[in-house]
Scaffold this active site. Structure first.
Site, short mmCIF file in Angstrom:
data_model
loop_
_atom_site.label_atom_id
_atom_site.label_comp_id
_atom_site.label_asym_id
_atom_site.label_seq_id
_atom_site.Cartn_x
_atom_site.Cartn_y
_atom_site.Cartn_z
N VAL A 150 0.91 -1.14 0.00
CA VAL A 150 0.00 0.00 0.00
C VAL A 150 0.95 1.20 0.00
O VAL A 150 1.50 1.57 1.03
CB VAL A 150 -0.94 0.01 1.22
CG1 VAL A 150 -1.82 1.25 1.20
CG2 VAL A 150 -1.79 -1.25 1.26
N PRO A 151 1.19 1.77 -1.18
CA PRO A 151 2.33 2.67 -1.38
C PRO A 151 2.15 4.09 -0.83
O PRO A 151 2.07 5.07 -1.56
CB PRO A 151 2.51 2.67 -2.89
CG PRO A 151 1.13 2.41 -3.41
CD PRO A 151 0.50 1.48 -2.42
N CYS A 152 2.17 4.19 0.49
CA CYS A 152 2.05 5.50 1.12
C CYS A 152 3.29 6.37 0.85
O CYS A 152 3.23 7.59 1.01
CB CYS A 152 1.81 5.36 2.62
SG CYS A 152 3.01 4.34 3.49
N HIS A 153 4.35 5.75 0.38
CA HIS A 153 5.55 6.53 0.03
C HIS A 153 5.33 7.39 -1.21
O HIS A 153 6.15 8.24 -1.52
CB HIS A 153 6.76 5.59 -0.18
CG HIS A 153 6.59 4.61 -1.28
ND1 HIS A 153 5.90 3.41 -1.12
CD2 HIS A 153 7.02 4.63 -2.57
CE1 HIS A 153 5.92 2.75 -2.27
NE2 HIS A 153 6.60 3.48 -3.15
#
Length: 185
Positions: A150-153
């Site tokens: 879950v690419p919160c970056h």
């Protein structure tokens, strides 16, 4: 590649999780960005976080689910972690995401951001039809329990500048650079 194509999703509310009595198995794994802790629940990846300090990484995840049972199991999640960090992998990783309705909406939106690119909290709020809720959206981004998958970056400040990342801005930028080098856009 868009991350949502690389995972299968199941969601569980915090209340349902607490009532279920489910527990996590966990293990530590090496990745191109350092060691991670992987939490497995009901045959799916439910937590993933960088772990420069194993004790602190486990405590961080235990704070998220204080009533859950955590059992260390050598190799737990090995295949899931390997698939997440293999940019050319097309076998989906099963995710079990535990959170509220806003969390769910935000986490799904994060998975639609193309690899190597980014958006802002405000743009994410607009996309979700909540233009005045950038702060709440930022809170849900910060509650993401499964880094990289879950690419919160991929979220930055309004001006495009890197902003806080639970595992450090250097790791955040390294992930974006890695995605661009993998030709997975």
């Amino acid at each position: 590649m868009i991350m949502i194509e690389r995972v299968t999703l199941r969601f569980l509310s915090r209340e349902a999780f607490a009532a279920s009595g489910l527990s996590f198995t966990y293990a530590f794994h090496d990745t191109p960005f350092g060691e991670v802790i992987a939490l497995i629940c009901d045959g799916a990846l439910a937590g993933l976080g960088f772990s420069p300090d194993r004790k602190a990484a486990l405590a961080d995840l235990q704070r998220r689910w204080p009533k859950a049972r955590f059992v260390e199991e050598a190799g737990a999640g090995t295949d899931f972690v390997a698939r997440i960090f293999d940019a050319r992998n097309d076998e989906p990783v099963p995710l079990l995401l535990i959170g509220g309705e806003l969390d769910r909406a935000v986490w799904e939106a994060l998975m639609s951001i193309p690899a190597g690119s980014f958006t802002s909290y405000g743009a994410l709020a607009e996309k979700l039809g909540r233009p005045k809720a950038a702060r709440a959206i930022g809170g849900a981004v910060g509650r993401n329990p499964v880094c990289v998958a879950v690419p919160c970056h991929r979220v930055r400040g309004k001006d495009g500048a890197p902003t806080g990342y639970h595992w450090g801005l250097e790791t955040k930028q390294a992930l974006l650079d890695w995605e661009n080098k993998q030709n997975i856009l």
